[in-house]
Scaffold this motif. Structure first.
Motif, PDB file in Angstrom:
ATOM      1  N   ARG A   1       0.853  -1.183   0.000  1.00  0.00           N
ATOM      2  CA  ARG A   1       0.000   0.000   0.000  1.00  0.00           C
ATOM      3  C   ARG A   1       0.892   1.236   0.000  1.00  0.00           C
ATOM      4  O   ARG A   1       1.941   1.251   0.646  1.00  0.00           O
ATOM      5  CB  ARG A   1      -0.908   0.058   1.246  1.00  0.00           C
ATOM      6  CG  ARG A   1      -2.012  -0.968   1.323  1.00  0.00           C
ATOM      7  CD  ARG A   1      -3.086  -0.759   0.276  1.00  0.00           C
ATOM      8  NE  ARG A   1      -4.226  -1.621   0.496  1.00  0.00           N
ATOM      9  CZ  ARG A   1      -4.314  -2.897   0.143  1.00  0.00           C
ATOM     10  NH1 ARG A   1      -3.280  -3.477  -0.460  1.00  0.00           N
ATOM     11  NH2 ARG A   1      -5.402  -3.610   0.357  1.00  0.00           N
ATOM     12  N   LEU A   2       0.474   2.274  -0.686  1.00  0.00           N
ATOM     13  CA  LEU A   2       1.135   3.557  -0.565  1.00  0.00           C
ATOM     14  C   LEU A   2       0.814   4.140   0.807  1.00  0.00           C
ATOM     15  O   LEU A   2      -0.348   4.136   1.231  1.00  0.00           O
ATOM     16  CB  LEU A   2       0.669   4.505  -1.665  1.00  0.00           C
ATOM     17  CG  LEU A   2       1.247   4.260  -3.054  1.00  0.00           C
ATOM     18  CD1 LEU A   2       0.446   5.019  -4.108  1.00  0.00           C
ATOM     19  CD2 LEU A   2       2.714   4.656  -3.111  1.00  0.00           C
ATOM     20  N   ASP A   3       1.823   4.623   1.487  1.00  0.00           N
ATOM     21  CA  ASP A   3       1.636   5.229   2.809  1.00  0.00           C
ATOM     22  C   ASP A   3       1.333   6.704   2.611  1.00  0.00           C
ATOM     23  O   ASP A   3       2.180   7.460   2.124  1.00  0.00           O
ATOM     24  CB  ASP A   3       2.907   5.040   3.642  1.00  0.00           C
ATOM     25  CG  ASP A   3       2.716   5.443   5.092  1.00  0.00           C
ATOM     26  OD1 ASP A   3       1.827   6.275   5.376  1.00  0.00           O
ATOM     27  OD2 ASP A   3       3.458   4.922   5.945  1.00  0.00           O
ATOM     28  N   PRO A   4       0.118   7.160   2.982  1.00  0.00           N
ATOM     29  CA  PRO A   4      -0.231   8.563   2.752  1.00  0.00           C
ATOM     30  C   PRO A   4       0.590   9.535   3.587  1.00  0.00           C
ATOM     31  O   PRO A   4       0.606  10.736   3.288  1.00  0.00           O
ATOM     32  CB  PRO A   4      -1.719   8.616   3.135  1.00  0.00           C
ATOM     33  CG  PRO A   4      -1.917   7.465   4.069  1.00  0.00           C
ATOM     34  CD  PRO A   4      -0.994   6.395   3.608  1.00  0.00           C
ATOM     35  N   ALA A   5       1.286   9.024   4.611  1.00  0.00           N
ATOM     36  CA  ALA A   5       2.083   9.897   5.474  1.00  0.00           C
ATOM     37  C   ALA A   5       3.519  10.064   4.969  1.00  0.00           C
ATOM     38  O   ALA A   5       4.299  10.801   5.576  1.00  0.00           O
ATOM     39  CB  ALA A   5       2.095   9.344   6.903  1.00  0.00           C
ATOM     40  N   VAL A   6       3.863   9.364   3.887  1.00  0.00           N
ATOM     41  CA  VAL A   6       5.233   9.400   3.361  1.00  0.00           C
ATOM     42  C   VAL A   6       5.170   9.774   1.885  1.00  0.00           C
ATOM     43  O   VAL A   6       4.386   9.183   1.131  1.00  0.00           O
ATOM     44  CB  VAL A   6       5.923   8.024   3.533  1.00  0.00           C
ATOM     45  CG1 VAL A   6       7.351   8.078   2.995  1.00  0.00           C
ATOM     46  CG2 VAL A   6       5.903   7.592   4.997  1.00  0.00           C
ATOM     47  N   PRO A   7       5.973  10.728   1.447  1.00  0.00           N
ATOM     48  CA  PRO A   7       5.953  11.081   0.019  1.00  0.00           C
ATOM     49  C   PRO A   7       6.207   9.855  -0.862  1.00  0.00           C
ATOM     50  O   PRO A   7       7.058   9.019  -0.550  1.00  0.00           O
ATOM     51  CB  PRO A   7       7.094  12.096  -0.108  1.00  0.00           C
ATOM     52  CG  PRO A   7       7.220  12.706   1.262  1.00  0.00           C
ATOM     53  CD  PRO A   7       6.895  11.589   2.219  1.00  0.00           C
ATOM     54  N   MET A   8       5.456   9.773  -1.953  1.00  0.00           N
ATOM     55  CA  MET A   8       5.616   8.633  -2.858  1.00  0.00           C
ATOM     56  C   MET A   8       7.059   8.487  -3.311  1.00  0.00           C
ATOM     57  O   MET A   8       7.594   7.377  -3.403  1.00  0.00           O
ATOM     58  CB  MET A   8       4.704   8.789  -4.071  1.00  0.00           C
ATOM     59  CG  MET A   8       4.801   7.614  -5.044  1.00  0.00           C
ATOM     60  SD  MET A   8       3.933   7.885  -6.620  1.00  0.00           S
ATOM     61  CE  MET A   8       2.224   7.783  -6.100  1.00  0.00           C
ATOM     62  N   ALA A   9       7.716   9.607  -3.597  1.00  0.00           N
ATOM     63  CA  ALA A   9       9.088   9.554  -4.087  1.00  0.00           C
ATOM     64  C   ALA A   9      10.007   8.871  -3.080  1.00  0.00           C
ATOM     65  O   ALA A   9      10.947   8.165  -3.474  1.00  0.00           O
ATOM     66  CB  ALA A   9       9.596  10.959  -4.388  1.00  0.00           C
ATOM     67  N   GLU A  10       9.769   9.053  -1.791  1.00  0.00           N
ATOM     68  CA  GLU A  10      10.610   8.418  -0.775  1.00  0.00           C
ATOM     69  C   GLU A  10      10.351   6.919  -0.705  1.00  0.00           C
ATOM     70  O   GLU A  10      11.288   6.117  -0.568  1.00  0.00           O
ATOM     71  CB  GLU A  10      10.367   9.065   0.587  1.00  0.00           C
ATOM     72  CG  GLU A  10      10.839  10.510   0.672  1.00  0.00           C
ATOM     73  CD  GLU A  10      10.672  11.086   2.067  1.00  0.00           C
ATOM     74  OE1 GLU A  10      10.475  10.296   3.031  1.00  0.00           O
ATOM     75  OE2 GLU A  10      10.721  12.322   2.206  1.00  0.00           O
ATOM     76  N   GLN A  11       9.080   6.537  -0.800  1.00  0.00           N
ATOM     77  CA  GLN A  11       8.760   5.110  -0.757  1.00  0.00           C
ATOM     78  C   GLN A  11       9.346   4.383  -1.961  1.00  0.00           C
ATOM     79  O   GLN A  11      10.012   3.347  -1.817  1.00  0.00           O
ATOM     80  CB  GLN A  11       7.238   4.915  -0.715  1.00  0.00           C
ATOM     81  CG  GLN A  11       6.589   5.493   0.535  1.00  0.00           C
ATOM     82  CD  GLN A  11       5.068   5.399   0.492  1.00  0.00           C
ATOM     83  OE1 GLN A  11       4.497   4.319   0.599  1.00  0.00           O
ATOM     84  NE2 GLN A  11       4.409   6.537   0.335  1.00  0.00           N
TER      85      GLN A  11
END
Length: 281
Positions: free
Chosen positions: A128-138
């Motif tokens: 899942r994409l973590d909404p609390a972390v920028p997508m670029a970092e994930q």
């Protein structure tokens, strides 16, 4: 003609009907389901039937599904693609939370490597994409792991078409896993984008988590009767006909159900039958 194989990431050809390991663990993806020996035997049976795409996740059990795969199949055949996922922490049956900080994703991936007893995971998907972390970092964390040779291909789970478009700016996405089946086509836009970009789409709940077989829509039952098949087989056959990028990985803990699912690959739907099924939604 329905293609029976698909090249994930452009360099790993799999048979489009795979095997999902959620059915090897307990309800709510928590704890064991039956004896480990039976689960290992089912994994062997899947490979004997020609399956070379196995879908799993670190939180199935948790940890248990990955352990079973390694116990049963390691050392792995060269043509086997094991796809696992990270980015979710399961704390109980059907209870979990996202965890997408780069250090968390790295720790999860490295733990999966150890459980799977491998130096490189063929397909590692962000659960899942973590909404609390920028997508670029994930995605950057996954790119680093890929550069280190710990991941071959990167995938995403449960994204919108807009999120997929954004993700493609950062990483080459080899696969998407969204919920999609004959009665739930809410990810149609994602599927169309995957088709345009050559991205494999691994639909989760391809049988609607049992809803398709329970509801017994008239058109589905009619087509099934014409083929002497089950409604579940027709639902899987429809996915194979719907788009060449769809690679269903239905899960089960039963050898009989596994055989039924895989036999769906032999069903050929006519244009009239496809129209009847399309009209269900």
């Amino acid at each position: 003609m329905v293609e029976t194989t698909y090249s994930i990431g452009g360099d790993f050809t799999v048979r489009r009907l795979g095997f999902g390991t959620g059915g090897l663990v307990g309800p709510g993806y928590w704890g064991p389901r039956g004896e480990r020996a039976a689960a290992r035997a089912l994994l062997h049976t899947a490979l004997d039937r020609g399956v070379n795409l196995i879908d799993t996740a670190d939180n199935y059990g948790p940890d248990l599904a990955e352990e079973l795969i390694a116990e049963a199949l390691h050392p792995y055949p060269d043509d086997l693609l094991v796809a696992t996922k990270g980015g979710v922490v399961r704390t109980g049956p059907d209870t979990w939370h996202v965890a997408g900080r780069p250090e968390q994703l790295r720790a999860m991936c490295e733990a999966s490597l150890r459980r799977l007893r491998t130096d490189r995971i063929g397909l590692y998907q962000l659960h899942r994409l973590d909404p609390a972390v920028p997508m670029a970092e994930q995605l950057g964390a996954l790119l680093e792991l890929r550069a280190e040779g710990k991941i071959r291909h990167i995938g995403l789970d449960t994204v919108t078409a807009e999120q997929l478009e954004e993700a493609l700016k950062y990483v080459p996405v080899a696969s998407v896993q969204n919920r999609y089946n004959l009665l739930d086509r809410s990810s149609e836009a994602v599927l169309e984008l995957c088709g345009e970009r050559g991205i494999a789409f691994l639909p989760w709940f391809p049988l609607g988590n049992g809803a398709l077989t329970r509801r017994g829509a008239a058109a589905l039952s009619t087509v099934a009767a014409e083929h002497g098949a089950s409604t579940g087989q027709i639902a899987l056959a429809w996915l194979l006909h719907r788009s060449p990028v769809l690679c269903p990985t239905p899960g089960t803990g039963s050898a009989e159900h596994l055989a039924e699912n895989l036999d769906a690959g032999t069903v050929r739907l006519s244009a009239r039958e496809t129209e009847l099924l399309e009209a269900l939604v």
